[in-house]
Design an enzyme around this catalytic site. Structure first.
Site, short mmCIF file in Angstrom:
data_model
loop_
_atom_site.label_atom_id
_atom_site.label_comp_id
_atom_site.label_asym_id
_atom_site.label_seq_id
_atom_site.Cartn_x
_atom_site.Cartn_y
_atom_site.Cartn_z
N LYS A 78 -9.42 2.82 -13.34
CA LYS A 78 -8.02 2.37 -13.25
C LYS A 78 -7.85 1.04 -13.95
O LYS A 78 -6.80 0.76 -14.52
CB LYS A 78 -7.61 2.25 -11.78
CG LYS A 78 -7.54 3.59 -11.09
CD LYS A 78 -6.28 3.73 -10.26
CE LYS A 78 -6.01 5.20 -9.99
NZ LYS A 78 -5.81 5.52 -8.61
N LYS A 127 -9.97 15.12 -13.61
CA LYS A 127 -9.40 15.40 -12.29
C LYS A 127 -7.88 15.59 -12.39
O LYS A 127 -7.23 14.89 -13.16
CB LYS A 127 -9.72 14.20 -11.38
CG LYS A 127 -9.33 14.35 -9.94
CD LYS A 127 -9.60 13.06 -9.17
CE LYS A 127 -8.58 11.99 -9.49
NZ LYS A 127 -8.67 10.81 -8.60
N LYS A 165 -2.28 12.24 -9.66
CA LYS A 165 -0.85 11.94 -9.56
C LYS A 165 -0.37 11.20 -10.79
O LYS A 165 0.74 11.35 -11.24
CB LYS A 165 -0.59 11.03 -8.36
CG LYS A 165 -0.64 11.73 -7.03
CD LYS A 165 -0.25 10.78 -5.92
CE LYS A 165 -1.28 10.86 -4.83
NZ LYS A 165 -1.31 9.86 -3.85
P1 TYM Z 1 -5.06 9.48 -2.91
O1 TYM Z 1 -3.71 9.09 -2.44
O2 TYM Z 1 -5.39 9.29 -4.35
O3 TYM Z 1 -5.34 10.99 -2.58
C1 TYM Z 1 -5.11 11.55 -1.28
C2 TYM Z 1 -6.17 12.61 -1.00
O4 TYM Z 1 -6.13 13.63 -2.01
C3 TYM Z 1 -7.45 13.84 -2.51
N1 TYM Z 1 -7.36 14.26 -3.92
C4 TYM Z 1 -7.95 15.37 -4.41
N2 TYM Z 1 -8.69 16.33 -3.83
C5 TYM Z 1 -9.12 17.35 -4.61
N3 TYM Z 1 -8.85 17.43 -5.95
C6 TYM Z 1 -8.11 16.49 -6.57
N4 TYM Z 1 -7.83 16.59 -7.88
C7 TYM Z 1 -7.62 15.39 -5.80
N5 TYM Z 1 -6.86 14.29 -6.08
C8 TYM Z 1 -6.72 13.62 -4.92
C9 TYM Z 1 -8.14 12.49 -2.35
O5 TYM Z 1 -9.54 12.61 -2.35
C10 TYM Z 1 -7.60 12.02 -1.02
O6 TYM Z 1 -8.34 12.52 0.05
N6 TYM Z 1 -8.06 5.71 -1.56
C11 TYM Z 1 -7.36 6.87 -1.07
C12 TYM Z 1 -6.35 6.52 0.01
C13 TYM Z 1 -6.90 5.83 1.21
C14 TYM Z 1 -7.72 6.41 2.22
C15 TYM Z 1 -7.91 5.39 3.18
C16 TYM Z 1 -8.30 7.68 2.38
C17 TYM Z 1 -6.65 4.55 1.59
N7 TYM Z 1 -7.25 4.27 2.77
C18 TYM Z 1 -8.69 5.63 4.32
C19 TYM Z 1 -9.08 7.91 3.52
C20 TYM Z 1 -9.28 6.89 4.47
C21 TYM Z 1 -6.58 7.48 -2.21
O7 TYM Z 1 -6.27 6.84 -3.17
O8 TYM Z 1 -6.17 8.77 -2.00
#
Ligand code: TYM
Length: 326
Positions: free
Chosen positions: A110, A191, A194
């Site tokens: 990022k 991947k 978003k």
């Molecule tokens: P975020 O918002 O990017 O994504 C949310 C969830 O979606 C999953 N994900 C995917 N799974 C499979 N294939 C994909 N292409 C894909 N893209 C996204 C992510 O693995 C995630 O589970 N850092 C985290 C947010 C966060 C968090 C936390 C998660 C902040 N605090 C505490 C767990 C516990 C994030 O950016 O997720």
């Protein structure tokens, strides 16, 4: 068993988020005491539009309910409503290593995309560790891209417990067996995300059925014509995983059904299965999203519960670290 996960209100939720996130949240909510957090404080770690953040937060909240979370039974809240998260992040930054944070893949990737790299992007995983640890979490349902952050969280918890005394449960990550990493339909080495990845390769949960069918029709496939998972067939393997996520069949069952169908027919079938999966979610979302008053009321209830659950752990952190408490 205590379950916690978080999701960022940035960009539109994708089929990747559904696979690694939403569908796991709804399933694990049945297994214990579950808490899900809309991580708006994480959303400001990269460039964003302040005029959008509020809308994105409510959009995501409506989507969490539309995909099956019940805010009366499960705690669903926005991170910025519970100040313990920002506090825990500062305290834990005394434990997290500078070198460790610099090695995080997400920070490196990022960081490369940003003109101005905010120090918040560097500290991102510390805030995430605090999210998880404040709730004495046993399991964290996530996708594969969050594995490194979860390992860091475990390391921070162990280091804190060793240095200041046993305060935290050391959490385990839970990853879906199939679909832990959904790839772009246009570039199966990237991947599905978003932000960043191509629009045509990214299926958004609110895309119209026509748009979804078109994206699958134009999905990149590999040489050969057999619908079978293989290392040299990343495009087809990804589509088989998506079919499995959309229908609940195993990848092996998908293969045996479509092995001779040819790529064109298979792509059409996957597109139709994804439409069938997402269409009811989109309709529920649209209905829920119109009643902003109700969404805010439910969010306030979630924040109250999250404050009450996290407060004792925050207090124990301050005490263990030697602060003069009043
Ligand atoms: P975020 O918002 O990017 O994504 C949310 C969830 O979606 C999953 N994900 C995917 N799974 C499979 N294939 C994909 N292409 C894909 N893209 C996204 C992510 O693995 C995630 O589970 N850092 C985290 C947010 C966060 C968090 C936390 C998660 C902040 N605090 C505490 C767990 C516990 C994030 O950016 O997720």
């Amino acid at each position: 068993m205590r379950i916690f996960s978080g999701i960022k209100p940035t960009g539109d939720s994708t089929l990747g988020n559904y696979s690694g996130g939403f569908r796991q949240y709804a399933a694990t909510q049945e297994q214990g005491d579950a808490t899900f957090c809309i991580v708006d404080l994480h959303a400001i770690t990269v460039e964003y539009d302040p005029a959008d953040l509020r809308e994105r937060t409510l959009d995501l909240f409506a989507m969490l309910i539309a995909t099956g979370l019940d805010p009366d039974r499960t705690t669903v809240f926005a991170q910025s409503h519970v100040t313990a998260h920002a506090e825990a992040s500062w305290l834990l930054s005394a434990v997290a290593g500078y070198g460790q944070l610099g090695r995080m893949t997400q920070f490196k990737e990022k960081g490369r995309e940003q003109e101005h790299v905010a120090s918040a992007l560097f500290n991102y995983p510390v805030l995430m560790a605090g999210d998880i640890l404040l709730y004495q979490t046993d399991i964290v349902p996530i996708g594969d891209d969050q594995r490194q952050h979860l390992e860091l969280t475990r390391d921070i918890a162990e280091r804190f417990n060793g240095r200041y005394g046993e305060v935290f449960t050391v959490p385990e990550g839970v990853y879906p067996e199939v679909g832990a990493r959904i790839m772009s339909l246009q570039d199966p080495s990237a991947k599905m995300g978003k932000t960043g990845s191509s629009d045509q390769g990214t299926v958004r949960m609110l895309d119209s059925p026509e748009a979804i069918l078109k994206k699958f029709k134009t999905a990149v496939t590999d040489s050969g014509r057999e619908v079978r998972r293989a290392d040299d067939k990343p495009g087809i393997s990804n589509l088989i995983d998506i079919m499995s996520v959309a229908t609940g069949s195993t990848p092996a069952a998908v293969e045996s059904e479509y092995v001779d169908a040819g790529y064109g027919a298979f792509k059409l079938a996957v597109g139709e299965a994804v439409v069938a999966l997402l269409e009811p979610i989109r309709l529920r979302y649209t209905e829920l999203r119109t009643d902003e008053g109700e969404l805010l009321r439910l969010l306030a209830g979630g924040a109250d519960r999250a404050r009450a659950t996290s407060a004792p752990t925050l207090e124990r952190m301050y005490e263990a670290m030697g602060f003069a408490r009043l």
